[in-house]
Design a protein around this motif. Sequence first.
Motif, PDB file in Angstrom:
ATOM      1  N   CYS A   1       0.827  -1.212   0.000  1.00 53.53           N
ATOM      2  CA  CYS A   1       0.000   0.000   0.000  1.00 53.53           C
ATOM      3  C   CYS A   1       0.861   1.262   0.000  1.00 53.53           C
ATOM      4  CB  CYS A   1      -0.916  -0.032   1.223  1.00 53.53           C
ATOM      5  SG  CYS A   1      -2.084   1.311   1.374  1.00 53.53           S
TER       6      CYS A   1
ATOM      7  N   ASP B   1       2.393   2.356   2.823  1.00 51.55           N
ATOM      8  CA  ASP B   1       2.325   2.965   4.162  1.00 51.55           C
ATOM      9  C   ASP B   1       3.673   2.874   4.879  1.00 51.55           C
ATOM     10  OD1 ASP B   1      -0.532   3.021   3.779  1.00 51.55           O
ATOM     11  OD2 ASP B   1      -0.566   0.922   4.423  1.00 51.55           O
TER      12      ASP B   1
ATOM     13  N   CYS C   1      -2.210   5.325   4.051  1.00 56.75           N
ATOM     14  CA  CYS C   1      -3.663   5.352   3.943  1.00 56.75           C
ATOM     15  C   CYS C   1      -4.298   5.602   5.319  1.00 56.75           C
ATOM     16  CB  CYS C   1      -4.165   4.042   3.370  1.00 56.75           C
ATOM     17  SG  CYS C   1      -3.910   2.644   4.465  1.00 56.75           S
TER      18      CYS C   1
ATOM     19  N   ARG D   1      -6.175  -4.953   3.019  1.00 57.71           N
ATOM     20  CA  ARG D   1      -5.970  -3.857   3.963  1.00 57.71           C
ATOM     21  C   ARG D   1      -5.489  -4.325   5.331  1.00 57.71           C
ATOM     22  NH1 ARG D   1      -8.117   0.517   1.659  1.00 57.71           N
ATOM     23  NH2 ARG D   1      -6.304   1.504   2.580  1.00 57.71           N
TER      24      ARG D   1
ATOM     25  N   CYS E   1      -2.236  -2.974   6.295  1.00 57.42           N
ATOM     26  CA  CYS E   1      -2.304  -1.548   6.649  1.00 57.42           C
ATOM     27  C   CYS E   1      -2.611  -1.418   8.141  1.00 57.42           C
ATOM     28  CB  CYS E   1      -3.407  -0.842   5.864  1.00 57.42           C
ATOM     29  SG  CYS E   1      -3.261  -0.995   4.076  1.00 57.42           S
TER      30      CYS E   1
HETATM   31 ZN    ZN Z   1      -2.538   1.174   3.638  1.00 56.06          ZN
END
Ligand code: ZN
Length: 141
Positions: free
Chosen positions: A40, A42, A65, A123, A126
């Motif tokens: 992602c 992050d 995110c 996700r 994340c």
């Molecule tokens: Zn993320």
Amino acid sequence: MSANLQELYQDIILEHNRNPHNKHKSPDCNNCHEGYNPSCGDVVTICMVIEDNVIKDISFTGEGCAISQASASLMTDLLVGKTRSEALKIINDVCSSLCGGNGDLSKYGDVCALTGVTKFPMRIKCATLSWHAAESLLHEE
Ligand code: ZN
């Protein structure tokens, strides 16, 4: 999960992303661990001040995110004041719940909001990023 509960969870995440708690650099802190989630993009760096085996202060910096940032914010609120072993137990509970859907996080208050990600496997990393960084930090010390 009811639609209302899902909305509530989303609100908690959005609110923590907008106004993250304990998001600042700790200039004197030499006890930091960076986590990176390539899927992602992050990045979260967790810093802790540990005295007498207790987390006296915990903060984070990073970008990514909403879920990654809100998760770090929620985590700092929950882990401050905990002993190392209490913190490791909490981290283990949260990560096993988010990854495998096991266990009930309701005792951890708003952290429950993160369980919404279990329906979105992409996700989960994340949400667990900051927790894994904190775990590594606690093991390193
Ligand atoms: Zn993320």
